[in-house]
Design an enzyme around this catalytic site. Structure first.
Site, mmCIF file in Angstrom:
data_model
loop_
_atom_site.group_PDB
_atom_site.id
_atom_site.type_symbol
_atom_site.label_atom_id
_atom_site.label_comp_id
_atom_site.label_asym_id
_atom_site.label_seq_id
_atom_site.Cartn_x
_atom_site.Cartn_y
_atom_site.Cartn_z
ATOM 1 N N HIS A 18 72.037 85.347 49.957
ATOM 2 C CA HIS A 18 70.588 85.371 50.173
ATOM 3 C C HIS A 18 70.265 84.822 51.569
ATOM 4 O O HIS A 18 71.183 84.422 52.297
ATOM 5 C CB HIS A 18 69.846 84.633 49.053
ATOM 6 C CG HIS A 18 70.218 83.183 48.864
ATOM 7 N ND1 HIS A 18 70.122 82.243 49.870
ATOM 8 C CD2 HIS A 18 70.667 82.517 47.774
ATOM 9 C CE1 HIS A 18 70.484 81.061 49.410
ATOM 10 N NE2 HIS A 18 70.837 81.200 48.134
ATOM 11 N N HIS A 21 71.831 81.505 52.740
ATOM 12 C CA HIS A 21 73.208 81.586 53.236
ATOM 13 C C HIS A 21 73.212 82.166 54.656
ATOM 14 O O HIS A 21 73.941 81.714 55.527
ATOM 15 C CB HIS A 21 74.062 82.501 52.352
ATOM 16 C CG HIS A 21 74.164 82.067 50.926
ATOM 17 N ND1 HIS A 21 73.891 82.900 49.870
ATOM 18 C CD2 HIS A 21 74.505 80.878 50.373
ATOM 19 C CE1 HIS A 21 74.070 82.255 48.738
ATOM 20 N NE2 HIS A 21 74.432 81.023 49.011
ATOM 21 N N CYS A 126 79.011 69.068 36.606
ATOM 22 C CA CYS A 126 78.019 70.144 36.752
ATOM 23 C C CYS A 126 78.710 71.343 37.395
ATOM 24 O O CYS A 126 79.208 71.249 38.515
ATOM 25 C CB CYS A 126 76.830 69.706 37.607
ATOM 26 S SG CYS A 126 75.766 71.124 38.006
ATOM 27 N N CYS A 129 77.092 72.608 40.763
ATOM 28 C CA CYS A 129 77.495 71.839 41.951
ATOM 29 C C CYS A 129 79.005 71.860 42.132
ATOM 30 O O CYS A 129 79.497 71.497 43.191
ATOM 31 C CB CYS A 129 77.101 70.372 41.840
ATOM 32 S SG CYS A 129 75.372 70.029 41.655
ATOM 33 N N CYS A 144 71.050 68.199 35.611
ATOM 34 C CA CYS A 144 71.383 68.094 37.035
ATOM 35 C C CYS A 144 70.107 68.439 37.796
ATOM 36 O O CYS A 144 69.499 69.480 37.529
ATOM 37 C CB CYS A 144 72.498 69.076 37.391
ATOM 38 S SG CYS A 144 72.557 69.456 39.150
ATOM 39 N N HIS A 147 70.379 71.987 39.496
ATOM 40 C CA HIS A 147 70.585 73.206 38.708
ATOM 41 C C HIS A 147 69.810 73.246 37.402
ATOM 42 O O HIS A 147 69.889 74.237 36.669
ATOM 43 C CB HIS A 147 72.088 73.440 38.489
ATOM 44 C CG HIS A 147 72.807 73.672 39.783
ATOM 45 N ND1 HIS A 147 73.390 72.658 40.503
ATOM 46 C CD2 HIS A 147 72.958 74.799 40.518
ATOM 47 C CE1 HIS A 147 73.902 73.162 41.619
ATOM 48 N NE2 HIS A 147 73.644 74.450 41.648
ATOM 49 N N LYS A 298 61.527 77.218 46.252
ATOM 50 C CA LYS A 298 62.978 77.182 46.283
ATOM 51 C C LYS A 298 63.525 78.578 45.946
ATOM 52 O O LYS A 298 62.977 79.262 45.083
ATOM 53 C CB LYS A 298 63.423 76.176 45.209
ATOM 54 C CG LYS A 298 64.881 75.901 45.201
ATOM 55 C CD LYS A 298 65.238 74.869 44.155
ATOM 56 C CE LYS A 298 66.754 74.936 43.965
ATOM 57 N NZ LYS A 298 67.282 74.044 42.998
ATOM 58 N N LYS A 301 67.055 82.621 41.316
ATOM 59 C CA LYS A 301 67.118 83.861 40.550
ATOM 60 C C LYS A 301 66.009 83.882 39.508
ATOM 61 O O LYS A 301 65.370 84.892 39.293
ATOM 62 C CB LYS A 301 68.461 83.940 39.825
ATOM 63 C CG LYS A 301 69.454 84.838 40.494
ATOM 64 C CD LYS A 301 70.538 85.166 39.487
ATOM 65 C CE LYS A 301 71.804 85.622 40.172
ATOM 66 N NZ LYS A 301 72.962 85.493 39.329
#
Ligand code: ME8
Length: 510
Positions: A18, A21, A126, A129, A144, A147, A298, A301
């Site tokens: 995405h 990245h 996790c 992570c 977490c 996530h 943020k 998905k």
């Protein structure tokens, strides 16, 4: 020749790339291109992180073997990076054979040093992570915080790395070195983490029964090397550690590890400790950049706001995407991608300010100078201004202040626009003041030449186009010898080329 070895984090291939990245990879490309122009021997490494539970699970869900899944996904990353014009020298995959050799080699060195020992790990893991969490890291719901899922309770026999033996040396390295961890906020955060007694030895393997997709621990096939030990080691594999001595000597130690703020701990604590243990020189700098959000949210998905860099590039071109991401955000802080801001910024800076100046000037040269760069000297004030901008720009680029560097370049473009409007060369030619008119055009051509050079790391396609219109051959070849191209003037007598708008306004409703 001075070298510059720059790396990016290697992305997990559990999902498609995405723009977050892409942001990091473009930043590395900007620096790689900048230093190549300055004549340095650059090596730019990027790639993908293919092992670990997260990728193993994604492959299972896709109904294919992890290897087949990784082959498909890593292709997607490479394709996206090619579309964005990334000039990496090597794209590493952690499933490469030579990487297995290097990871096992480093593991053995740490074992031989007495820094790796067997113990029982009991705690929270996790998968998102790929990291172990403590109770106090969790949010109010026991999830977490990154996530939004509860970590898994784990109890198994693992190998551990004696981080406790290196905390003191790590603190010295970070406190005494010249900007080894940047920006300053991240440096302080890492120093605080090192002061925390709970940051102790960390597990460097998983039992094969809980994770099979990874590199086996040498001599103990029931254990698989922890994905972070595997992933971090890519920086050594990429420059020939254990496989190519001369390449290693040429590029190691790494000049810059570019990583996201969420993984600074791994790069500024775990990685240098592993290197100390394996008697390998430490990297010169770790930079933890900010995060990109999309329309203020943020990237996720579940929110459904994941932007595929390929689609953006197809629609608007790589230069516009690269330009916006770095003109509109501070690299050390979080930044936002908003469609409205994107269109406004790209149209006003690239199409209007720069594009119109270029097109106007070239058209005037065509009409009044027979399409040939006139034989003049640039106007003194603007020439001095341009020299000052060059110094400021280099300083900003080298301190990762890309948005400010771009701003400095565009301040000069604005001045050139003002200059041509005030001096009215079209009127000078009409009045028969040919010499005066030529000097104005020459001055602006020279500013445009410098603008193309300075924007090259950020918008390489656009700059190559400007370079060509100004009558030059190959930007990188013309300049990368001793930086001399930065200071020389556009040669008189050179024929301009392909006059026409270089960057078309994007006509699109938000
Ligand atoms: O962490 N904005 O992989 P990854 C900016 N495999 N950067 C972002 C971002 C965003 N919204 N989202 C992610 C890993 N990143 C490991 C790295 S390195 C030896 C192993 C950044 O796919 C993130 O901070 O989760 C990281 O630097 C990179 O993308 C890959 O993230």
């Amino acid at each position: 020749m001075e070298k510059f070895y720059v790396t990016t984090a290697i992305d997990y291939v559990n999902a498609s790339p995405h723009i977050g990245h892409a942001y990091e990879k473009i930043a590395a490309d900007i620096l790689a291109r900048y230093y190549r122009l300055k004549g340095r021997d650059v090596f730019f490494l990027t790639g993908v992180d293919e092992h670990g539970s997260k990728v193993e699970r994604a492959a299972q869900q896709a109904g294919v073997t992890p290897k087949v899944f990784c082959d498909q996904m890593s292709g997607k990353f490479e394709q996206a990076w090619k579309a964005l014009g990334l000039s990496y020298d090597y794209f590493i995959r952690t499933t490469e054979d030579r990487h297995t050799l290097v990871v096992q080699g480093i593991f053995k060195k740490m074992l031989e040093k007495g820094d790796v020992y067997k113990g029982t790990y009991a705690g929270l893991y996790c998968e998102g992570c790929e990291d172990f969490l403590r109770e106090r890291d969790l949010d109010g719901d026991g999830n977490c915080p990154n996530h939004k899922r509860p970590p898994r309770e784990t109890k198994e026999e693992n190998y551990f790395f004696r981080l406790s033996s290196y905390k003191h040396r790590l603190k010295e390295w970070i406190s005494n070195g010249d900007g080894v961890v940047m920006p300053d906020g991240r440096r302080k955060e890492v120093l605080n983490q090192l002061d925390d007694d709970e940051l102790g030895d960390f597990s460097v393997s998983r039992s094969r029964s809980s994770l099979s997709w990874g590199i086996p621990v040498p001599g103990d096939p029931d254990q698989v090397i922890y994905v972070w030990v595997d992933a971090l080691t890519n920086y050594l594999t990429g420059v020939g550690y254990l496989t190519d001595k001369s390449m290693l000597a040429r590029y190691w130690p790494c000049d810059l590890h570019l990583v996201g703020k969420d993984i600074t701990k791994f790069h500024a604590i775990y990685w240098p400790a592993m290197l100390m243990s394996a008697d390998v020189a430490l990297p010169k700098r770790v930079f933890g950049h900010g995060f990109i959000t999309v329309e203020g949210q943020k990237i996720s998905k579940s929110i459904g706001n994941v932007i595929d860099p390929n689609q953006l590039v197809e629609r608007y071109g790589a230069d516009a995407v690269r330009f916006f991401l770095f003109a509109a955000t501070s690299f050390d802080q979080d930044g936002d991608f908003s469609k409205k801001e994107f269109l406004t910024k790209v149209n006003s800076e690239l199409a209007n300010n720069l594009g119109n100046l270029l097109n106007r000037t070239l058209t005037l040269v065509e009409r009044n100078c027979g399409g040939i760069v006139p034989d003049c000297q640039p106007e003194n004030n603007l020439r001095e201004e341009a020299n000052e901008v060059h110094v400021v720009y280099c300083k900003l680029m080298e301190s990762f202040e890309f948005a400010k560097a771009i701003e400095a370049v565009f301040a000069l473009v604005d001045q050139a626009n003002k200059y041509i409007n005030d001096e009215r060369p079209w009127a000078l030619f009409k009045e028969g003041k040919k010499k005066e008119g030529e000097q104005v055009l020459y001055t602006v051509l020279e500013i445009l030449r410098r603008t193309a050079l300075k924007l090259y790391p950020i918008t390489p396609g656009l700059s190559a186009g400007i370079w060509n219109q100004l009558g030059f051959k190959s930007l990188i070849e013309d300049v990368s010898q001793n930086e001399k191209g930065f200071w020389e003037l556009i040669p008189a007598g050179q024929a301009i080329n392909n006059v026409g708008p270089i960057f078309k306004r994007i006509e699109e409703e938000v």
